[in-house]
Scaffold this active site. Structure first.
Site, PDB file in Angstrom:
ATOM      1  N   LYS A 159      37.866  54.116  34.558  1.00 49.18           N
ATOM      2  CA  LYS A 159      38.196  53.746  35.934  1.00 49.18           C
ATOM      3  C   LYS A 159      39.474  54.446  36.384  1.00 49.18           C
ATOM      4  O   LYS A 159      40.454  54.518  35.649  1.00 49.18           O
ATOM      5  CB  LYS A 159      38.344  52.227  36.024  1.00 49.18           C
ATOM      6  CG  LYS A 159      38.580  51.686  37.436  1.00 49.18           C
ATOM      7  CD  LYS A 159      38.630  50.173  37.420  1.00 49.18           C
ATOM      8  CE  LYS A 159      38.866  49.580  38.788  1.00 49.18           C
ATOM      9  NZ  LYS A 159      38.866  48.096  38.773  1.00 49.18           N
ATOM     10  N   SER A 183      35.914  46.076  42.011  1.00 47.16           N
ATOM     11  CA  SER A 183      36.502  47.367  42.308  1.00 47.16           C
ATOM     12  C   SER A 183      36.085  48.468  41.332  1.00 47.16           C
ATOM     13  O   SER A 183      36.351  49.650  41.566  1.00 47.16           O
ATOM     14  CB  SER A 183      38.036  47.247  42.279  1.00 47.16           C
ATOM     15  OG  SER A 183      38.479  46.801  40.997  1.00 47.16           O
ATOM     16  N   SER A 230      35.953  42.059  39.356  1.00 45.58           N
ATOM     17  CA  SER A 230      35.675  43.490  39.424  1.00 45.58           C
ATOM     18  C   SER A 230      34.931  44.078  38.237  1.00 45.58           C
ATOM     19  O   SER A 230      34.633  45.271  38.225  1.00 45.58           O
ATOM     20  CB  SER A 230      36.983  44.258  39.613  1.00 45.58           C
ATOM     21  OG  SER A 230      37.579  43.931  40.843  1.00 45.58           O
TER      22      SER A 230
END
Length: 431
Positions: free
Chosen positions: A78, A147, A171
């Protein structure tokens, strides 16, 4: 399996074949590169991707005598997690072309174990709500969630077998549910967070995406420096507590029906299943949101004040919410979460081994302007409990539905063991 479809194998399968000399890291990486090249123009999961560097990592592994637990495994990271070999732009133009000098600890651990970092996966701005370009691989007209948007979508689309994400509200669990894969948010503080952009320090948790429960002990052991995950506790018939949460009525009818049907299948399988009154959890999700907004003042406030024109509305709205809250609210927040923790420690997890609750309000919403609501995840993140998202079905529009499995604080291995029993008792349409 055809060599061109190696990308469909999970981490446990790939590492066994690679360490056994039946597959080379280069062959594995080439298969994933081909898949990414074929699919990512539609899915848009990657913020940075370097196929030549991925192949270079694979060749270096082959020249080494070390055969670590992740030997030859392609992975996504990420884009709020620092990487020395890729930009880390944190989903924002504020940090365009930012090049960290060192890897985050979690990335270094993956590399040292033989993992191959394929690139950086798309994140929402600063891991909050301002969406990125990523699309749900099951239907590009729908969000992959956030996210950790790119991490979830890349794993669900078979572009990589595993990826790192983070969770401050929902997330990891929510996008895993939206994409029909496994998402794991461990006990708060279990995995290292240095080198990861903070959002709310008392909530932020490093998490994992994969397509098989067998992959989690491998990744978990690497990220904790311990073999603890590899020794599965013996749990033949876990006692299951059903907590629909005070937000149950906000879930879609399709989600509610699928959840109830799954619980019925568990009862029919002979497991002890108990419904638990969740009234003590009233207001906890809202308090988690307040705490997030307050702590974001410290982490994101300075960034926004220096770059107001470059920061998106969703992030500014979060800080405005935080500014409107009085600091005294922290006392009530701490009292509330303390009471809930005692409830779980002294009652729920004395009488049950795991909790089942929805993973998301429903299937992934249509459109890309919203990453969905983390309403069914906030409470469990707030309590710091380990959570797993498991797919339980496909909605009427062909999009996945998930269930959330929650374990006692610090008992991550028990959570995984119990989840194996659930999978053995029911069919899970993973990916």
């Amino acid at each position: 399996m055809n060599a061109d479809e190696l990308y469909r194998l999970n981490i446990a399968q790939l590492t066994a074949l690679a360490k056994g000399g039946k597959l080379s890291p280069t062959e594995i990486v080439e298969s994933c590169i081909a898949r990414i090249s074929q699919r990512d123009s539609e899915v848009l999961a990657w913020a940075a991707f370097d196929p030549e560097f991925a192949l270079e990592q694979a060749r270096q592994l082959e020249e080494s005598d070390v055969r670590g637990p992740l030997y030859g495994t392609p992975l996504g990271v990420k884009d709020i997690i620092d990487t020395a070999d890729f930009p880390t732009e944190r989903g924002s133009s504020v940090f365009r072309n930012r090049r960290p000098q060192t890897d985050a600890s979690c990335v270094k651990l993956l590399r040292d174990a033989g993992g191959i970092i394929m690139g950086k996966t798309v994140t929402t701005e600063f891991a909050y709500f301002a969406h990125g370009p990523t699309k749900n691989p099951h239907n590009p007209m729908h969000t992959p969630g956030g996210s950790s948007s790119g991490s979830a979508a890349s794993v669900a689309d078979f572009q990589v077998p595993g990826a790192l994400g983070t969770q401050t509200a929902g997330s990891v669990i929510r996008p895993a549910s939206f994409n029909g894969i496994i998402g794991f948010k461990p006990t708060y503080g279990l995995f290292p967070l240095d080198g990861v952009l903070p959002l709310a320090s008392s909530l932020d948790t490093l998490g994992l995406f994969c397509r098989s429960l067998d992959d989690l002990p491998i990744l978990g052991s690497v990220l904790t420096h311990e073999a603890r995950f590899k020794t599965r506790p013996v749990v033949s018939s876990p006692r299951v507590a059903i907590i629909k949460s005070p937000q149950w009525f906000k879930g879609s009818g399709e989600m509610q029906e699928s959840f109830e049907a799954f619980v019925s299948r568990l009862r029919e399988s002979g497991l002890v299943v108990t419904d638990v009154d969740s009234s003590i959890l009233e207001g906890l999700a809202e308090s988690q949101g307040s705490l997030l907004a307050l702590e974001a003042q410290e982490t994101l406030g300075p960034i926004v004040s220096l770059n107001p024109s470059k920061v998106r509305k969703e992030t500014k709205d979060l800080l405005e919410l935080g500014r409107g809250l009085k600091p005294e609210i922290l006392h009530e927040i701490n009292s509330q979460v303390g009471r809930a923790r005692i409830f779980f420690q002294e009652k729920v997890f004395v009488e049950s081994d795991i909790v089942l609750t929805p993973a998301a309000i429903g299937v992934a919403p249509r459109g890309l302007t919203s990453t969905g609501d983390p309403l069914f995840n906030r409470i469990w993140t707030f309590l710091g409990l380990p959570c797993l998202s498991l797919p339980i079905g496909i909605g009427s529009n062909g999009l996945p539905l998930g269930i959330q499995v929650v374990g006692p604080f610090g008992e991550d291995e028990q959570l995984l063991a119990c989840s194996h029993v659930l999978v053995d008792n029911c069919q899970f349409p993973i990916a």
